[in-house]
Design a protein around this motif. Structure first.
Motif, PDB file in Angstrom:
ATOM      1  N   LEU A 147       0.824  -1.212   0.000  1.00 11.76           N
ATOM      2  CA  LEU A 147       0.000   0.000   0.000  1.00 11.76           C
ATOM      3  C   LEU A 147       0.859   1.264   0.000  1.00 11.76           C
ATOM      4  CD1 LEU A 147      -2.760  -1.154   2.507  1.00 11.76           C
ATOM      5  CD2 LEU A 147      -3.094  -0.642   0.074  1.00 11.76           C
ATOM      6  N   LEU A 148       2.006   1.216   0.708  1.00 12.47           N
ATOM      7  CA  LEU A 148       2.924   2.366   0.684  1.00 12.47           C
ATOM      8  C   LEU A 148       3.421   2.620  -0.736  1.00 12.47           C
ATOM      9  CD1 LEU A 148       5.357   2.262   3.762  1.00 12.47           C
ATOM     10  CD2 LEU A 148       3.715   4.041   3.152  1.00 12.47           C
ATOM     11  N   GLY A 149       3.807   1.550  -1.421  1.00 10.79           N
ATOM     12  CA  GLY A 149       4.275   1.707  -2.801  1.00 10.79           C
ATOM     13  C   GLY A 149       3.173   2.155  -3.731  1.00 10.79           C
ATOM     14  N   ALA A 150       1.968   1.621  -3.528  1.00  9.68           N
ATOM     15  CA  ALA A 150       0.828   1.986  -4.375  1.00  9.68           C
ATOM     16  C   ALA A 150       0.472   3.461  -4.203  1.00  9.68           C
ATOM     17  CB  ALA A 150      -0.376   1.109  -4.036  1.00  9.68           C
ATOM     18  N   TYR A 151       0.597   3.953  -2.964  1.00 10.80           N
ATOM     19  CA  TYR A 151       0.329   5.382  -2.710  1.00 10.80           C
ATOM     20  C   TYR A 151       1.251   6.266  -3.538  1.00 10.80           C
ATOM     21  CZ  TYR A 151       2.908   9.012  -0.067  1.00 10.80           C
ATOM     22  OH  TYR A 151       3.690  10.090   0.287  1.00 10.80           O
ATOM     23  N   ARG A 152       2.531   5.897  -3.597  1.00 12.20           N
ATOM     24  CA  ARG A 152       3.472   6.729  -4.342  1.00 12.20           C
ATOM     25  C   ARG A 152       3.219   6.625  -5.842  1.00 12.20           C
ATOM     26  NH1 ARG A 152       4.404  11.154  -2.688  1.00 12.20           N
ATOM     27  NH2 ARG A 152       6.490  11.969  -2.649  1.00 12.20           N
ATOM     28  N   ALA A 153       2.869   5.432  -6.318  1.00 14.74           N
ATOM     29  CA  ALA A 153       2.565   5.255  -7.737  1.00 14.74           C
ATOM     30  C   ALA A 153       1.346   6.090  -8.132  1.00 14.74           C
ATOM     31  CB  ALA A 153       2.319   3.780  -8.037  1.00 14.74           C
TER      32      ALA A 153
END
Length: 215
Positions: free
Chosen positions: A156-162
């Motif tokens: 979810l952290l990575g998806a937020y940045r994407a």
């Protein structure tokens, strides 16, 4: 605010909820890097210095308070809670995270929107956030037991940045056509760090296997 910015904020918020759920319900922070969480505290405190001096919207104020408050809360649980701190994987969380801070600060002094305290620290927080995940990713590589909540938190952290990258692209083409090189490039670097994790996360989900990263 466009849908991609809102989706990014909500995904970021959801990642924090997942992590706090793990800590509160399982009384465990196993697999979570305290060093990454320390860096996030620094990121949000330096980014939101304008909290009481610059009004953008009520939503903006609430989100700033939430990110500051939750980052400090997570740090406190992992460092000081008498039960949770016992589950911290200190022997595996060995990344020398303080070495990330000086180069980010020097870069902020050299490349910033406006040369004043608030803007330089804002740029510093952007650069630091881009690399703050590194201790966590190193810890995951060393861990042989990545539970579902930890895996979901990182995803979810990575998806937020994407989603924020899509937001910036949308704003450029649909709104103001202005270049914002600092968050764009830092966001690209940050998302690139997640690429390997994304691959193994999706692979484990597709094959219904336990998540493991190559050592």
């Amino acid at each position: 605010m466009n849908i991609f910015r809102l989706a990014g904020d909500m995904t970021h918020l959801l990642s924090i909820v997942v992590l706090l759920l793990k800590i509160r319900t399982m009384k465990s922070c196993a697999g979570i890097s305290l060093k990454t969480q320390e860096l996030y505290v620094i990121v949000f405190l330096t980014r939101y210095l304008d909290l009481f001096t610059r009004y953008i919207s009520f939503y903006n104020i609430v989100m700033k308070l939430v990110f500051i408050g939750t980052s400090i809360c997570i740090f406190w649980y992992m460092r000081y809670h008498k039960v949770v701190k016992q589950t911290y994987s200190k022997d595996q969380d060995t990344f020398r995270h303080y070495f990330l801070i000086p180069p980010c600060f020097v870069l902020a002094l050299l490349i910033h929107p406006v040369f004043n305290v608030t803007e330089v620290l804002w740029a510093f927080s952007i650069y630091l956030e881009a690399v703050a995940i590194l201790p966590q990713l190193v810890l995951l590589q060393r861990s042989r037991n990545i539970d579902n909540l930890t895996g979901n938190y990182i995803f979810l952290l990575g998806a937020y940045r994407a989603l924020y990258l899509i937001n910036w692209a949308y704003r450029f083409f649909m709104e103001n056509h202005k270049f914002h090189w600092i968050p764009w490039l830092a966001g690209l670097v940050q998302t690139a760090f997640y690429a390997d994790f994304f691959y193994y996360y999706i692979k484990s989900w597709k094959n219904q296997e336990k998540l493991k990263l190559p050592a």
